[in-house]
Design a protein around this motif. Structure first.
Motif, mmCIF file in Angstrom:
data_model
loop_
_atom_site.group_PDB
_atom_site.id
_atom_site.type_symbol
_atom_site.label_atom_id
_atom_site.label_comp_id
_atom_site.label_asym_id
_atom_site.label_seq_id
_atom_site.Cartn_x
_atom_site.Cartn_y
_atom_site.Cartn_z
ATOM 1 N N LEU A 141 0.830 -1.206 0.000
ATOM 2 C CA LEU A 141 0.000 0.000 0.000
ATOM 3 C C LEU A 141 0.867 1.259 0.000
ATOM 4 N N SER A 142 1.948 1.248 0.771
ATOM 5 C CA SER A 142 2.856 2.397 0.821
ATOM 6 C C SER A 142 3.473 2.686 -0.536
ATOM 7 N N VAL A 143 3.981 1.649 -1.181
ATOM 8 C CA VAL A 143 4.606 1.817 -2.499
ATOM 9 C C VAL A 143 3.568 2.303 -3.510
ATOM 10 N N LYS A 144 2.377 1.726 -3.476
ATOM 11 C CA LYS A 144 1.319 2.128 -4.402
ATOM 12 C C LYS A 144 0.929 3.586 -4.189
ATOM 13 N N MET A 145 0.811 4.019 -2.942
ATOM 14 C CA MET A 145 0.436 5.405 -2.656
ATOM 15 C C MET A 145 1.504 6.386 -3.136
ATOM 16 N N ILE A 146 2.773 6.038 -2.966
ATOM 17 C CA ILE A 146 3.861 6.909 -3.420
ATOM 18 C C ILE A 146 3.837 7.032 -4.937
ATOM 19 N N ILE A 147 3.700 5.914 -5.627
ATOM 20 C CA ILE A 147 3.673 5.936 -7.094
ATOM 21 C C ILE A 147 2.457 6.704 -7.598
ATOM 22 N N ASP A 148 1.294 6.502 -6.973
ATOM 23 C CA ASP A 148 0.086 7.240 -7.371
ATOM 24 C C ASP A 148 0.246 8.737 -7.153
ATOM 25 N N ALA A 149 0.851 9.129 -6.029
ATOM 26 C CA ALA A 149 1.062 10.558 -5.753
ATOM 27 C C ALA A 149 2.018 11.170 -6.774
ATOM 28 N N MET A 150 3.047 10.434 -7.145
ATOM 29 C CA MET A 150 3.996 10.934 -8.145
ATOM 30 C C MET A 150 3.320 11.077 -9.504
ATOM 31 N N ALA A 151 2.513 10.087 -9.891
ATOM 32 C CA ALA A 151 1.809 10.150 -11.179
ATOM 33 C C ALA A 151 0.827 11.319 -11.204
ATOM 34 N N LYS A 152 0.137 11.536 -10.093
ATOM 35 C CA LYS A 152 -0.821 12.640 -10.030
ATOM 36 C C LYS A 152 -0.112 13.984 -10.137
ATOM 37 N N SER A 153 1.012 14.126 -9.449
ATOM 38 C CA SER A 153 1.770 15.380 -9.519
ATOM 39 C C SER A 153 2.255 15.649 -10.944
ATOM 40 N N LEU A 154 2.785 14.622 -11.595
ATOM 41 C CA LEU A 154 3.256 14.798 -12.973
ATOM 42 C C LEU A 154 2.104 15.128 -13.916
ATOM 43 N N SER A 155 0.955 14.486 -13.715
ATOM 44 C CA SER A 155 -0.183 14.761 -14.595
ATOM 45 C C SER A 155 -0.723 16.175 -14.392
ATOM 46 N N ASN A 156 -0.458 16.767 -13.206
ATOM 47 C CA ASN A 156 -0.841 18.156 -12.951
ATOM 48 C C ASN A 156 0.226 19.140 -13.418
ATOM 49 N N GLY A 157 1.287 18.627 -14.041
ATOM 50 C CA GLY A 157 2.340 19.489 -14.569
ATOM 51 C C GLY A 157 3.380 19.901 -13.552
ATOM 52 N N GLN A 158 3.384 19.265 -12.393
ATOM 53 C CA GLN A 158 4.353 19.609 -11.353
ATOM 54 C C GLN A 158 5.632 18.802 -11.518
ATOM 55 N N ARG A 159 6.705 19.343 -10.991
ATOM 56 C CA ARG A 159 8.008 18.691 -11.017
ATOM 57 C C ARG A 159 8.196 17.974 -9.690
ATOM 58 N N ILE A 160 8.858 16.809 -9.711
ATOM 59 C CA ILE A 160 9.128 16.048 -8.495
ATOM 60 C C ILE A 160 10.631 16.001 -8.303
ATOM 61 N N GLU A 161 11.087 16.358 -7.100
ATOM 62 C CA GLU A 161 12.513 16.303 -6.799
ATOM 63 C C GLU A 161 12.720 15.554 -5.497
ATOM 64 N N ILE A 162 13.534 14.517 -5.555
ATOM 65 C CA ILE A 162 13.872 13.726 -4.380
ATOM 66 C C ILE A 162 15.373 13.893 -4.165
ATOM 67 N N ARG A 163 15.741 14.634 -3.136
ATOM 68 C CA ARG A 163 17.156 14.942 -2.874
ATOM 69 C C ARG A 163 17.970 13.666 -2.734
ATOM 70 N N GLY A 164 19.130 13.645 -3.405
ATOM 71 C CA GLY A 164 20.012 12.495 -3.354
ATOM 72 C C GLY A 164 19.627 11.391 -4.324
ATOM 73 N N PHE A 165 18.449 11.498 -4.932
ATOM 74 C CA PHE A 165 17.988 10.473 -5.871
ATOM 75 C C PHE A 165 17.898 11.044 -7.280
ATOM 76 N N GLY A 166 17.043 12.048 -7.470
ATOM 77 C CA GLY A 166 16.893 12.644 -8.785
ATOM 78 C C GLY A 166 15.596 13.409 -8.900
ATOM 79 N N SER A 167 15.267 13.815 -10.125
ATOM 80 C CA SER A 167 14.047 14.586 -10.346
ATOM 81 C C SER A 167 13.280 14.033 -11.542
ATOM 82 N N PHE A 168 11.968 14.199 -11.474
ATOM 83 C CA PHE A 168 11.079 13.806 -12.553
ATOM 84 C C PHE A 168 10.436 15.070 -13.091
#
Length: 95
Positions: free
Chosen positions: A24-51
């Protein structure tokens, strides 16, 4: 690594987490990332990278089977850029 491998590693590393909770945790994180990208927002995870989203303009492509021209519509596609720390970790492992 697949999604199921990530879930099993999370469940193994944190014994207080049941596999269903880790899933459930992994699914919620992936869903939140997909929703942010579909809204045109940028995702940045320090030390990992950006989408981010890259725009691909409309173009004329070819059907590989028949060779006929096909119109390919404009679209936005997700793009990942690894962070400096991630690039250094991966580069260090290859040496």
């Amino acid at each position: 690594m697949t999604k199921s491998e990530l879930i099993s590693r999370l469940a193994a590393r944190f014994p207080q987490l049941v596999a269903k909770d880790a899933e459930l945790s992994v699914k919620m994180i992936i869903d939140a990332m997909a929703k942010s990208l579909s809204n045109g927002q940028r995702i940045e995870i320090r030390g990992f990278g950006s989408f981010d989203l890259n725009y691909r303009p409309p173009r004329v492509g070819r059907n590989p089977k028949s060779g006929e021209k096909v119109k390919v519509p404009a679209k936005y596609v997700p793009h990942f850029k690894a962070g400096k720390e991630m690039r250094e970790r991966v580069d260090y492992k290859k040496q």
